[in-house]
Design an enzyme around this catalytic site. Structure first.
Site, PDB file in Angstrom:
ATOM      1  N   ASP A 313       0.815  -1.221   0.000  1.00  0.00           N
ATOM      2  CA  ASP A 313       0.000   0.000   0.000  1.00  0.00           C
ATOM      3  C   ASP A 313       0.854   1.279   0.000  1.00  0.00           C
ATOM      4  OD1 ASP A 313      -2.401   1.315  -0.134  1.00  0.00           O
ATOM      5  OD2 ASP A 313      -3.009   0.953   1.940  1.00  0.00           O
ATOM      6  N   LYS A 362      -8.277  -1.619   3.329  1.00  0.00           N
ATOM      7  CA  LYS A 362      -7.650  -0.315   3.541  1.00  0.00           C
ATOM      8  C   LYS A 362      -7.631   0.025   5.026  1.00  0.00           C
ATOM      9  CE  LYS A 362      -6.261   2.783   0.492  1.00  0.00           C
ATOM     10  NZ  LYS A 362      -5.144   2.500  -0.402  1.00  0.00           N
ATOM     11  N   LYS A 403      -8.384  13.994  -2.892  1.00  0.00           N
ATOM     12  CA  LYS A 403      -8.848  13.376  -1.654  1.00  0.00           C
ATOM     13  C   LYS A 403      -8.709  14.333  -0.477  1.00  0.00           C
ATOM     14  CE  LYS A 403      -6.320  10.405   0.690  1.00  0.00           C
ATOM     15  NZ  LYS A 403      -5.500   9.197   0.798  1.00  0.00           N
ATOM     16  N   LYS A 476       2.657   2.014   3.238  1.00  0.00           N
ATOM     17  CA  LYS A 476       1.831   2.268   4.405  1.00  0.00           C
ATOM     18  C   LYS A 476       1.917   1.133   5.430  1.00  0.00           C
ATOM     19  CE  LYS A 476      -2.300   3.311   3.044  1.00  0.00           C
ATOM     20  NZ  LYS A 476      -2.777   4.336   2.126  1.00  0.00           N
TER      21      LYS A 476
HETATM   22  P1  NAD Z   1      -7.809   3.448 -10.190  1.00  0.00           P
HETATM   23  O1  NAD Z   1      -9.096   2.825  -9.777  1.00  0.00           O
HETATM   24  O2  NAD Z   1      -7.838   4.721 -10.926  1.00  0.00           O
HETATM   25  O3  NAD Z   1      -6.949   2.429 -11.053  1.00  0.00           O
HETATM   26  C1  NAD Z   1      -6.961   1.058 -10.852  1.00  0.00           C
HETATM   27  C2  NAD Z   1      -6.944   0.367 -12.203  1.00  0.00           C
HETATM   28  O4  NAD Z   1      -6.832  -1.020 -11.971  1.00  0.00           O
HETATM   29  C3  NAD Z   1      -8.210   0.555 -13.016  1.00  0.00           C
HETATM   30  O5  NAD Z   1      -7.889   1.058 -14.294  1.00  0.00           O
HETATM   31  C4  NAD Z   1      -8.824  -0.847 -13.100  1.00  0.00           C
HETATM   32  O6  NAD Z   1      -9.464  -1.064 -14.321  1.00  0.00           O
HETATM   33  C5  NAD Z   1      -7.584  -1.703 -12.919  1.00  0.00           C
HETATM   34  N1  NAD Z   1      -7.774  -3.074 -12.425  1.00  0.00           N
HETATM   35  C6  NAD Z   1      -8.575  -3.552 -11.453  1.00  0.00           C
HETATM   36  N2  NAD Z   1      -8.396  -4.868 -11.277  1.00  0.00           N
HETATM   37  C7  NAD Z   1      -7.426  -5.238 -12.133  1.00  0.00           C
HETATM   38  C8  NAD Z   1      -6.779  -6.461 -12.422  1.00  0.00           C
HETATM   39  N3  NAD Z   1      -7.121  -7.599 -11.802  1.00  0.00           N
HETATM   40  N4  NAD Z   1      -5.814  -6.469 -13.354  1.00  0.00           N
HETATM   41  C9  NAD Z   1      -5.464  -5.342 -14.022  1.00  0.00           C
HETATM   42  N5  NAD Z   1      -6.050  -4.154 -13.793  1.00  0.00           N
HETATM   43  C10 NAD Z   1      -7.017  -4.108 -12.864  1.00  0.00           C
HETATM   44  O7  NAD Z   1      -6.981   3.567  -8.822  1.00  0.00           O
HETATM   45  P2  NAD Z   1      -5.683   4.465  -8.511  1.00  0.00           P
HETATM   46  O8  NAD Z   1      -6.129   5.761  -7.941  1.00  0.00           O
HETATM   47  O9  NAD Z   1      -4.770   4.467  -9.667  1.00  0.00           O
HETATM   48  O10 NAD Z   1      -5.076   3.615  -7.314  1.00  0.00           O
HETATM   49  C11 NAD Z   1      -4.580   2.323  -7.578  1.00  0.00           C
HETATM   50  C12 NAD Z   1      -4.366   1.538  -6.310  1.00  0.00           C
HETATM   51  O11 NAD Z   1      -3.360   2.161  -5.538  1.00  0.00           O
HETATM   52  C13 NAD Z   1      -5.591   1.419  -5.424  1.00  0.00           C
HETATM   53  O12 NAD Z   1      -5.709   0.122  -4.909  1.00  0.00           O
HETATM   54  C14 NAD Z   1      -5.289   2.343  -4.306  1.00  0.00           C
HETATM   55  O13 NAD Z   1      -5.909   1.972  -3.085  1.00  0.00           O
HETATM   56  C15 NAD Z   1      -3.801   2.221  -4.209  1.00  0.00           C
HETATM   57  N6  NAD Z   1      -3.255   3.375  -3.533  1.00  0.00           N
HETATM   58  C16 NAD Z   1      -3.338   4.615  -4.095  1.00  0.00           C
HETATM   59  C17 NAD Z   1      -2.845   5.709  -3.426  1.00  0.00           C
HETATM   60  C18 NAD Z   1      -2.932   7.067  -4.033  1.00  0.00           C
HETATM   61  O14 NAD Z   1      -3.310   7.198  -5.173  1.00  0.00           O
HETATM   62  N7  NAD Z   1      -2.577   8.107  -3.326  1.00  0.00           N
HETATM   63  C19 NAD Z   1      -2.268   5.550  -2.177  1.00  0.00           C
HETATM   64  C20 NAD Z   1      -2.188   4.270  -1.627  1.00  0.00           C
HETATM   65  C21 NAD Z   1      -2.664   3.190  -2.331  1.00  0.00           C
END
Ligand code: NAD
Length: 520
Positions: A313, A362, A403, A476
């Site tokens: 994370d 989360k 956010k 995280k």
């Molecule tokens: P997002 O929803 O914009 O992008 C995720 C992508 O993953 C989507 O395009 C979706 O179609 C794809 N997806 C889902 N399941 C899949 C699979 N099995 N195989 C391939 N692709 C798949 O999300 P994001 O804002 O880019 O964040 C991505 C991840 O990072 C999330 O899990 C989020 O919790 C984690 N994260 C993000 C942040 C941050 O952006 N600040 C911080 C910590 C963790």
């Protein structure tokens, strides 16, 4: 590794009988000094200095490196891809606040410096960019690719994400339009049902299979070959999955996990399939989401294959603040008694987290982040005592990727008084996370080129432990080798990275004593 790149034009070299430079390597003889404490029967402690003599060898040849993102078409995936392109081409674009230019702000490797030492003549502190401490890949040279269950090209996906300024988008649109994610594996039960609408790019099959592992392995090999790469790093930045249930005989050992995949067991998550495929290909795999991708069987498999894994994370917004602020409060002797954390966000990640099982992943990863700091202070906290800590996340479409993280830190001060700190942190989520993803790639790749052995052993240099806890600063809920302590305190995580980098070039840890400015 079989590096192809030219030897770095080093910003500094270390002058020491313990450090040797060749065209290919930097070798350092390094004495690691710690303190060993013994608990005596009478409740007293005895502390003794302890030394270990190691040799580190760093391959200076920087390989041509690719990064494959799972979830490439998401907010982070599109932002990284556009961001690297913008930097590579030195782009500038108009915003309502005037011209903005590409940079790597928010990347600890590209945006921060490290104290090298003091000027021998003037005593002034000399700092060098973190990226210059050791031979590291430059992010501009990364080739980016990956998978997504949504087949949208990266230009349209960038629009869907609503992260970047229109001026920048126009400049990268043509190149991004030519990029299309590879089909991915989709087991609907693992992510929120509300994601189904974007699913149009999948490899057939809705439970684990060896065919899925083999397809992902082939994708990695093909990507390597097509782009003439020496090495690839795979990173999960796809949706947060629900936790996989821990089932005896399924995900508990490496052999059981492989058998469960073969048998199509329903408690093997897509992220674990990607981890297994990466491990079997011998490429580092990093999990940027909170779910338990690294079930014990996956960790055992990584160790068996000496493959690097890191997680879990990304630590970008609220938790990063928390791991700095709680460290500061408790180490100031203030008794933090509660942390109330609210978030609302409107991006696709927020929509996915709107579903209870995914939110739970989360919640778990956000919950343990102060444990080590509390446990370290027996003056303020009795055995088992802990501040109250609550985390809430709500989906609020209007705020998009911006956010909101609202935190209240409440603590006891002198003679029954209280301190209340209230924080309103607007995290432009993907713009904070993307540079971390780049850091994770740069450091993980570099770790594949660093070997160690006991000094004087003349044996083979071996790699660090498979579980790359050196990546903790960016994560995280840091994954650590079994039985070793988790460090969440941000300053400690940073100093760990700094000092391991220093050790590889034979420099003593930065101790901040600056006695030269006090004893004269
Ligand atoms: P997002 O929803 O914009 O992008 C995720 C992508 O993953 C989507 O395009 C979706 O179609 C794809 N997806 C889902 N399941 C899949 C699979 N099995 N195989 C391939 N692709 C798949 O999300 P994001 O804002 O880019 O964040 C991505 C991840 O990072 C999330 O899990 C989020 O919790 C984690 N994260 C993000 C942040 C941050 O952006 N600040 C911080 C910590 C963790």
């Amino acid at each position: 590794g079989s590096g192809s790149g030219a030897v770095n034009n080093d910003l500094f070299t270390v002058s020491s009988p313990n450090v040797t430079y060749t065209d290919n390597d930097i070798t350092s003889k390094y004495t690691y000094r710690t303190t060993a404490v013994t608990k005596n029967a009478n409740g007293k402690l005895t502390a003794a200095n302890k030394e270990m003599a190691y040799e580190f060898k760093t391959d200076r040849r920087i390989p041509k490196t690719g990064v494959m993102l799972v979830g490439w078409g998401g907010n982070n995936g599109t932002t990284i891809t556009a961001g690297i392109l913008a930097n590579k081409r030195n782009l500038e674009w108009e915003t309502r606040e005037g011209k903005r230019a590409a940079n790597y702000y928010g990347s600890v490797i590209m945006g921060s410096t490290i104290k090298l030492g003091n000027d021998a003549a003037t005593g002034e502190e000399i700092h060098v960019p973190m990226h210059d401490m050791l031979p590291m890949v430059h992010p501009n040279d990364l080739v980016v690719g990956g998978w997504d269950i949504s087949g949208m090209n990266l230009a349209d996906a960038m629009d869907r994400s609503q992260v970047l300024e229109p001026g920048l988008k126009t400049l990268v649109r043509k190149e991004l339009a030519a990029l299309k994610p590879l089909p991915s594996i989709y087991y609907p039960d693992f992510i929120a049902a509300n994601q189904e609408a974007r699913v149009d790019n999948v490899i057939p099959g809705t439970t684990a299979s060896t065919a899925h592992v083999e397809q992902i392995r082939k994708d990695i090999r093909d990507f390597k070959q097509a782009n003439g790469l020496n090495t690839v790093i795979v990173q999960w930045t796809a949706n947060t999955e629900r936790y996989a249930d821990m089932v005896a005989g399924v995900n508990d050992t490496a052999d059981n996990l492989l058998a469960a995949i073969e048998a199509g067991h329903t408690e093997v998550a897509p992220s674990t399939i990607f981890a297994v495929a990466s491990i079997l290909e011998g490429v580092p795999f990093i999990n940027g989401s909170p779910q338990n991708t690294f079930v014990p069987g996956a960790i055992e498999l990584a160790q068996r294959h000496s493959a690097f894994i890191g997680g879990d994370d990304f630590k970008s917004g609220q938790t990063k603040m928390k791991s700095a602020l709680v460290d500061f409060l408790i180490s100031s002797g203030i008794k933090l008694t509660s942390i109330a954390s609210y978030n609302h966000l409107g991006n696709n990640d927020g929509m996915n987290l709107n579903s209870q099982k995914q939110f739970r992943s989360k919640e778990i990863s956000k919950s343990n982040v102060v444990d080590d700091m509390v446990a370290a202070n027996s003056v303020l906290y009795k055995e088992g005592e802990h501040p109250d800590h609550c985390v809430v996340i709500k989906y609020m479409p209007a705020v998009g990727d911006n956010k909101r993280a609202l935190d209240e830190y409440y603590g006891e001060i002198f003679l029954g008084g209280h301190q209340t700190i209230s924080i309103f942190n607007v995290c432009e989520d993907s713009l904070l996370a993307s540079p971390l993803i780049i850091d994770l790639v740069i450091v993980a790749e570099m770790m594949t080129r660093i070997g160690w052995r006991l000094a004087g052993s003349e044996g083979e240099f071996k790699g660090f432990h498979s579980v790359l806890s050196i990546l903790s600063f960016m994560l995280k809920a840091p994954l650590v080798p079994q039985g070793t302590p988790v460090v969440n305190a941000l300053a400690k995580q940073r100093s760990c990275m700094n000092n391991i980098f220093r050790a590889c070039v034979g420099l003593e840890p930065e101790n901040d004593m600056t006695l030269e400015h006090k004893l004269f």
